[in-house]
Write an enzyme that holds these catalytic residues in place. Structure first.
Site, PDB file in Angstrom:
ATOM      1  N   TYR A   1     -32.590 -12.200  80.761  1.00 22.72           N
ATOM      2  CA  TYR A   1     -31.784 -11.229  80.378  1.00 22.72           C
ATOM      3  C   TYR A   1     -30.989 -11.722  78.978  1.00 22.72           C
ATOM      4  CZ  TYR A   1     -29.166  -7.003  80.839  1.00 22.72           C
ATOM      5  OH  TYR A   1     -27.890  -5.469  80.754  1.00 22.72           O
TER       6      TYR A   1
ATOM      7  N   ARG B   1     -14.824 -12.715  81.159  1.00 26.97           N
ATOM      8  CA  ARG B   1     -15.720 -11.907  80.172  1.00 26.97           C
ATOM      9  C   ARG B   1     -14.554 -10.195  80.707  1.00 26.97           C
ATOM     10  NH1 ARG B   1     -20.874 -10.031  83.081  1.00 26.97           N
ATOM     11  NH2 ARG B   1     -21.734 -11.615  82.210  1.00 26.97           N
TER      12      ARG B   1
ATOM     13  N   ASN C   1     -19.284  -5.048  82.151  1.00 27.21           N
ATOM     14  CA  ASN C   1     -19.680  -4.450  83.523  1.00 27.21           C
ATOM     15  C   ASN C   1     -18.999  -2.374  83.461  1.00 27.21           C
ATOM     16  OD1 ASN C   1     -19.245  -7.368  83.476  1.00 27.21           O
ATOM     17  ND2 ASN C   1     -19.953  -7.087  85.073  1.00 27.21           N
TER      18      ASN C   1
HETATM   19  N1  UDP Z   1     -20.124 -11.850  92.838  1.00 28.07           N
HETATM   20  C1  UDP Z   1     -19.507 -12.690  93.909  1.00 28.07           C
HETATM   21  N2  UDP Z   1     -19.865 -11.754  95.213  1.00 28.07           N
HETATM   22  C2  UDP Z   1     -20.713 -10.873  95.320  1.00 28.07           C
HETATM   23  C3  UDP Z   1     -21.598 -11.147  93.684  1.00 28.07           C
HETATM   24  C4  UDP Z   1     -21.395 -11.412  92.327  1.00 28.07           C
HETATM   25  O1  UDP Z   1     -18.492 -12.973  93.856  1.00 28.07           O
HETATM   26  O2  UDP Z   1     -21.434 -10.497  95.875  1.00 28.07           O
HETATM   27  C5  UDP Z   1     -19.399 -13.005  91.485  1.00 28.07           C
HETATM   28  C6  UDP Z   1     -20.386 -13.132  90.573  1.00 28.07           C
HETATM   29  O3  UDP Z   1     -20.419 -14.826  90.835  1.00 28.07           O
HETATM   30  C7  UDP Z   1     -19.936 -13.240  89.170  1.00 28.07           C
HETATM   31  C8  UDP Z   1     -19.012 -11.721  88.984  1.00 28.07           C
HETATM   32  O4  UDP Z   1     -18.802 -10.925  90.590  1.00 28.07           O
HETATM   33  O5  UDP Z   1     -18.729 -14.164  89.097  1.00 28.07           O
HETATM   34  C9  UDP Z   1     -20.120 -10.307  88.585  1.00 28.07           C
HETATM   35  O6  UDP Z   1     -21.181 -10.206  89.304  1.00 28.07           O
HETATM   36  P1  UDP Z   1     -22.342  -9.033  89.144  1.00 28.07           P
HETATM   37  O7  UDP Z   1     -23.498  -9.555  89.572  1.00 28.07           O
HETATM   38  O8  UDP Z   1     -21.955  -7.970  89.881  1.00 28.07           O
HETATM   39  O9  UDP Z   1     -22.237  -8.981  87.328  1.00 28.07           O
HETATM   40  P2  UDP Z   1     -22.398  -9.902  86.432  1.00 28.07           P
HETATM   41  O10 UDP Z   1     -21.270  -9.857  85.520  1.00 28.07           O
HETATM   42  O11 UDP Z   1     -22.340 -10.849  86.638  1.00 28.07           O
HETATM   43  O12 UDP Z   1     -23.378  -9.293  85.099  1.00 28.07           O
END
Ligand code: UDP
Length: 311
Positions: free
Chosen positions: A145, A277, A174
């Site tokens: 990605y 981020r 996000n």
């Molecule tokens: N995350 C979490 N629990 C969940 C899903 C995601 O703690 O059930 C964390 C994940 O490890 C990341 C953040 O939430 O640090 C955002 O994850 P997401 O998959 O939404 O998007 P990303 O910003 O990683 O693309």
């Protein structure tokens, strides 16, 4: 009336964008191979005279004559989904961009690329301005990605330099809101569904990692403003809400929006998960006269209502 091609129009941001463009009186052709997008998200548009859904994979060329604008939003974006379909994700980013840039060249359409905050990888500079080159692992599980989107940006700029194409690159941070897929494994959808269902909230790692969450209506506004900005504005432009939350704080905010007592279940942090981020949106504020209007609490209320209506 403009004729606008939206690839990935059956996805989360894409479906919200298609609805807004139709509301604004445009003609919209939505291309989607329905791999992660869903036709149901477009239910309200399927009978609109100005809307057409075409089942098409942008890894293959698409031909049409008279297009004014192209929004390239086609690509799986949920880490769980894109890692499961990693080769397809790289192909979609590169081949998809390549074919759409060819179409833009032929039709002289303006073309906008949905890039991502993931081009910054696990950033070492905070918040991230557009000038930061990022810290990306080129061979990790997220690289299909991250590197795919980086290569797409590079290809867009080469078409701009060599063929004078009018390009726009949005680095999307996000985003959440109605239209999110309940099963895509993102943190906002997971936490809301787990809270509604009375399950423990799954916190990956210690929950101290941060993200900044933008409500989808704000994101759609920004994308349309960028597309219609002066030709001199190519981007990349960071688009996102700069208010930063740890995942633990997000979990608590969602629980309190739902008025629920919740338990946390801590599990392993996924490999290469970015620690921090946050977009620096100074440039977007200056050139687009845009900044997010919806705060997390209000956006979550609308998102929770959407998820409750789904179940
Ligand atoms: N995350 C979490 N629990 C969940 C899903 C995601 O703690 O059930 C964390 C994940 O490890 C990341 C953040 O939430 O640090 C955002 O994850 P997401 O998959 O939404 O998007 P990303 O910003 O990683 O693309």
């Amino acid at each position: 009336m403009k004729k606008i091609l939206v690839t990935g129009g059956a996805g989360f941001i894409g479906s919200n964008l298609c609805k807004r463009l139709i509301d604004e009186g445009e003609k919209v052709v939505c291309l989607d191979n329905l791999s992660s997008g869903k036709k149901t998200k477009l239910r309200s548009l399927l009978h609109e005279a100005n809307f057409e859904l075409v089942d098409h994979d942008i890894c293959y060329p698409y031909h049409c004559d008279d297009i004014d604008q192209i929004y390239n939003l086609a690509c799986p974006a949920s880490p769980i989904f894109y890692q499961e379909h990693s080769i397809q994700t790289s192909k979609t980013s590169f081949l998809g961009s390549f074919h759409l840039l060819g179409l833009a060249k032929k039709t002289e359409a303006k073309i906008l690329q949905a890039s991502t905050s993931e081009v910054y990888g696990d950033p070492l500079v905070h918040p991230q301005p557009e000038q930061y080159y990022g810290n990306v692992n080129p061979i990790g599980p997220r690289s299909c990605y991250d590197e795919g989107k980086r290569l797409a940006e590079s290809l867009f700029f080469d078409y701009h330099r060599q063929h004078n194409l009018q390009i726009k690159i949005a680095r999307i941070f996000n985003t959440y809101g109605p239209g999110m897929d309940p099963n895509d494994g993102r943190v906002v959808s997971n936490f809301i569904l787990q809270s509604i269902q009375g399950k423990p909230l799954t916190i990956y790692g210690d929950g101290q990692q941060t993200r900044s969450f933008c409500y989808v209506d704000d994101m759609v506004d920004a994308l349309i403003r960028l597309m219609n900005s002066d030709d001199s504005i190519t981007g990349p432009v960071n688009l996102g809400n700069p208010v930063e939350y740890s995942m633990l704080d997000l979990a608590k905010t969602i629980a309190s929006s739902l008025n629920r007592e919740v338990l946390f279940q801590f599990t392993k942090l996924p490999e290469d998960d970015p620690k921090q981020r946050q977009p620096d949106i100074t440039y977007a504020k200056n050139v687009l006269k845009w900044e997010p209007q919806v705060n997390l609490q209000d956006g979550l209320k609308k998102t929770i209502r959407y998820f409750k209506n789904l179940s």
